[in-house]
Design a protein around this motif. Structure first.
Motif, PDB file in Angstrom:
ATOM      1  N   LEU A 444       0.802  -1.221   0.000  1.00  0.00           N
ATOM      2  CA  LEU A 444       0.000   0.000   0.000  1.00  0.00           C
ATOM      3  C   LEU A 444       0.842   1.281   0.000  1.00  0.00           C
ATOM      4  N   TYR A 445       2.120   1.157   0.295  1.00  0.00           N
ATOM      5  CA  TYR A 445       2.963   2.357   0.337  1.00  0.00           C
ATOM      6  C   TYR A 445       3.829   2.473  -0.917  1.00  0.00           C
ATOM      7  N   ALA A 446       3.459   1.765  -1.971  1.00  0.00           N
ATOM      8  CA  ALA A 446       4.268   1.768  -3.197  1.00  0.00           C
ATOM      9  C   ALA A 446       4.239   3.122  -3.897  1.00  0.00           C
ATOM     10  N   ASN A 447       3.174   3.891  -3.702  1.00  0.00           N
ATOM     11  CA  ASN A 447       3.036   5.192  -4.361  1.00  0.00           C
ATOM     12  C   ASN A 447       2.853   6.282  -3.305  1.00  0.00           C
ATOM     13  N   PRO A 448       3.941   6.687  -2.626  1.00  0.00           N
ATOM     14  CA  PRO A 448       3.829   7.634  -1.511  1.00  0.00           C
ATOM     15  C   PRO A 448       3.229   8.978  -1.903  1.00  0.00           C
ATOM     16  N   HIS A 449       3.338   9.365  -3.178  1.00  0.00           N
ATOM     17  CA  HIS A 449       2.774  10.639  -3.617  1.00  0.00           C
ATOM     18  C   HIS A 449       1.251  10.600  -3.673  1.00  0.00           C
ATOM     19  N   LEU A 450       0.651   9.413  -3.594  1.00  0.00           N
ATOM     20  CA  LEU A 450      -0.807   9.290  -3.678  1.00  0.00           C
ATOM     21  C   LEU A 450      -1.482   9.152  -2.322  1.00  0.00           C
ATOM     22  N   ILE A 451      -0.783   8.552  -1.369  1.00  0.00           N
ATOM     23  CA  ILE A 451      -1.479   8.104  -0.158  1.00  0.00           C
ATOM     24  C   ILE A 451      -1.653   9.187   0.904  1.00  0.00           C
ATOM     25  N   LEU A 461      -6.042   1.611  -1.580  1.00  0.00           N
ATOM     26  CA  LEU A 461      -6.694   0.476  -0.917  1.00  0.00           C
ATOM     27  C   LEU A 461      -7.449  -0.371  -1.942  1.00  0.00           C
ATOM     28  N   ALA A 462      -8.150   0.303  -2.851  1.00  0.00           N
ATOM     29  CA  ALA A 462      -8.895  -0.413  -3.885  1.00  0.00           C
ATOM     30  C   ALA A 462      -7.945  -1.166  -4.819  1.00  0.00           C
ATOM     31  N   ARG A 463      -6.846  -0.532  -5.202  1.00  0.00           N
ATOM     32  CA  ARG A 463      -5.873  -1.179  -6.090  1.00  0.00           C
ATOM     33  C   ARG A 463      -5.327  -2.466  -5.483  1.00  0.00           C
ATOM     34  N   CYS A 464      -5.101  -2.430  -4.178  1.00  0.00           N
ATOM     35  CA  CYS A 464      -4.519  -3.594  -3.504  1.00  0.00           C
ATOM     36  C   CYS A 464      -5.571  -4.568  -2.985  1.00  0.00           C
ATOM     37  N   GLY A 465      -6.853  -4.255  -3.209  1.00  0.00           N
ATOM     38  CA  GLY A 465      -7.918  -5.154  -2.774  1.00  0.00           C
ATOM     39  C   GLY A 465      -8.023  -5.279  -1.274  1.00  0.00           C
ATOM     40  N   ARG A 466      -7.823  -4.160  -0.579  1.00  0.00           N
ATOM     41  CA  ARG A 466      -7.840  -4.180   0.876  1.00  0.00           C
ATOM     42  C   ARG A 466      -8.818  -3.132   1.412  1.00  0.00           C
ATOM     43  N   THR A 467      -9.242  -3.341   2.654  1.00  0.00           N
ATOM     44  CA  THR A 467     -10.038  -2.357   3.374  1.00  0.00           C
ATOM     45  C   THR A 467      -9.645  -2.445   4.851  1.00  0.00           C
ATOM     46  N   LEU A 468     -10.121  -1.493   5.622  1.00  0.00           N
ATOM     47  CA  LEU A 468      -9.745  -1.434   7.041  1.00  0.00           C
ATOM     48  C   LEU A 468     -10.946  -1.693   7.932  1.00  0.00           C
ATOM     49  N   ARG A 469     -10.718  -2.487   8.960  1.00  0.00           N
ATOM     50  CA  ARG A 469     -11.691  -2.682  10.032  1.00  0.00           C
ATOM     51  C   ARG A 469     -10.988  -2.296  11.328  1.00  0.00           C
TER      52      ARG A 469
END
Length: 479
Positions: A444-451, A461-469
């Motif tokens: 999730l930290y591959a693109n630091p300019h986006l996050i 999160l969508a690109r990596c197929g993840r969400t947070l609980r």
């Protein structure tokens, strides 16, 4: 001087409040409004602060030219001038009102005013040095540094900024220095004493934290009475036999650094003679330094180091707390007191000059140039990636301030790696670190300019197929 007569149309600016005003709450927190002081709310409007302070058993009187004109504005230990200067359209009358409030104050004048960052909330036409609203009320909005300079100029006193838009003008150095001492080294709470054994335990605890024995008048009354039958030599032997020598040494080191911090800040705002220091600070100087002169010299050297970019950056790199970036160090409020002393001085100087906001979570200290920002993340503990709500910045070179609100932003900046802002032994660090590690593993930290913003983070999160609980990263459900 005769009591000031104000234009009664200004009554329209007096709002009703269900709770204490922000300046009154701040003054209570700063121990300026106490039951043993007389208080005058000068220009009290509808009197809501007066009634609330009465319920807190304060000896308070309110005077207002429209709502309480029958009340006499008598000299009082504390005078509140709450959002009054803003509404006076005549600069001469505004100045005379401030002078009159200063004359009435015996110990401290507390002045508050609306600030320029509230301009979006005030609609009207330019009139004099302010705005005339559609309700025919006037508003002059102050810059934070403008308010401090204005009060200093009119009163001739050394003024301390308590919070943005709230300044204290003290009548004597003793009151000002006592306030600074409490602000920099708040009084530690004593353990409860119910008998001689618990009183000794409380005394030992104090010595381990402070690094020295207290004087009798520094003790809570109950503790002092329970120990009154012991001779000084017996007390010293009890402490020597019971206290942890290592903890006493650490306490002494901490008190030494706090004293240096206090004396350095005091010079920033005007240093007085030794006998003007609060009694507990005098005792610290005697216990941990060879003389007041030596303590002041060391504090002066500390203040000089604040101007050295290399030294400040080195202190940031060596700091055991905080997140270092190419431009600044970010530290959570819970870890600020663990920063190196020169960095604590950095933050304190900014707060004395322009006021520390009431609501903040993370402080940002720039190492290029000198500016401090207090950032508010109200859901830092609950939100795995807290969103910033506001930022208040002061430039220590110009003393100019700025305020940013993100309330209406559609994609607010947010935080990652929360554990890095805290002290390593903070109980929340393991949970926050586990989240960071799982996010790194998920790329999730591959693109630091986006996050760095809400929208960019959601896309990653969508690109990596993840969400947070909560603070757990889980796979995003597939449709």
């Amino acid at each position: 001087m005769q009591q000031q007569t104000w234009n009664s149309d200004r009554r329209r600016t007096a709002i009703g409040r269900a709770a204490l005003s922000v300046p009154a709450r701040q003054a209570l927190a700063d121990r300026q409004l106490t039951s043993d002081r007389t208080i005058l709310d000068y220009g009290c409007g509808r009197g809501d602060d007066v009634r609330a302070l009465e319920r807190l058993e304060c000896n308070v009187v309110g005077w207002d030219p429209y709502y309480r004109s029958e009340t006499r504005a008598e000299p009082s230990a504390v005078v509140l001038l709450t959002y009054v200067l803003n509404v006076i359209e005549d600069p001469t009358e505004r100045r005379e009102t401030l002078k009159r409030a200063w004359e009435l104050a015996g110990t401290v004048l507390i002045v508050s005013a609306r600030l320029t960052w509230e301009k979006s909330k005030v609609r009207g036409e330019v009139f004099g040095d302010g705005l005339l609203t559609s309700r025919q009320t006037f508003q002059h909005l102050f810059g934070a540094s403008e308010l401090r300079s204005y009060v200093e100029e009119v009163t001739g006193a050394r003024v301390v900024s308590s919070a943005p838009g709230i300044v204290y003008a003290f009548k004597d150095d003793a009151a000002r220095l006592s306030y600074l001492a409490h602000r920099i080294t708040p009084d530690a709470e004593w353990l409860t004493s119910e008998d001689t054994a618990s009183a000794i335990t409380a005394l030992v605890d104090y010595v381990e934290r402070r690094g020295r024995l207290p004087r009798v008048d520094e003790m809570p009354r109950a503790t002092a009475e329970l120990l009154a039958h012991l001779k000084p030599g017996e007390v010293r032997r009890l402490v020597h036999d019971t206290a942890d020598a290592g903890k006493i040494a650490e306490g002494g080191k901490r008190s030494t650094l706090n004293t240096l911090l206090y004396l350095a800040v005091e010079l920033f705002n005007g240093r007085g003679p030794f006998n003007s220091l609060p009694a507990s600070m005098q005792l610290d100087v005697r216990a941990f330094f060879t003389s007041y002169k030596e303590a002041c010299q060391r504090a002066d050297r500390l203040l000089l180091k604040l101007r050295d970019n290399g030294y400040v950056r080195g202190a940031m790199n060596a700091s055991a707390v905080g997140k270092m970036t190419p431009t600044a160090l970010y530290v959570h409020q819970r870890a600020v007191d663990l920063m190196p002393t020169v960095l604590r001085l950095y933050e304190h100087c900014a707060s004395i000059a322009a006021g520390r906001p009431q609501e903040w979570t993370v402080v940002k200290l720039k190492h290029q140039g000198r500016s401090v920002s207090w950032l508010n993340y109200p859901n830092f503990d609950k939100d795995p990636h807290p969103r910033v709500e506001s930022s208040y910045m002061v430039d220590l070179q110009s003393l100019e301030t700025s305020h940013l609100s993100y309330a209406n932003s559609t994609s607010r900046p947010l935080l990652h790696r929360k554990h890095e802002f805290l002290a390593p032994d903070d109980p929340d660090v393991p949970r926050y670190r586990r989240l960071t590690e799982s996010e790194l593993k998920a790329d999730l930290y591959a693109n630091p300019h986006l996050i760095g913003t809400e929208n960019g983070w959601e896309s990653e999160l969508a690109r990596c197929g993840r969400t947070l609980r909560g603070h757990r990263l889980v796979r995003r459900p597939t449709d």
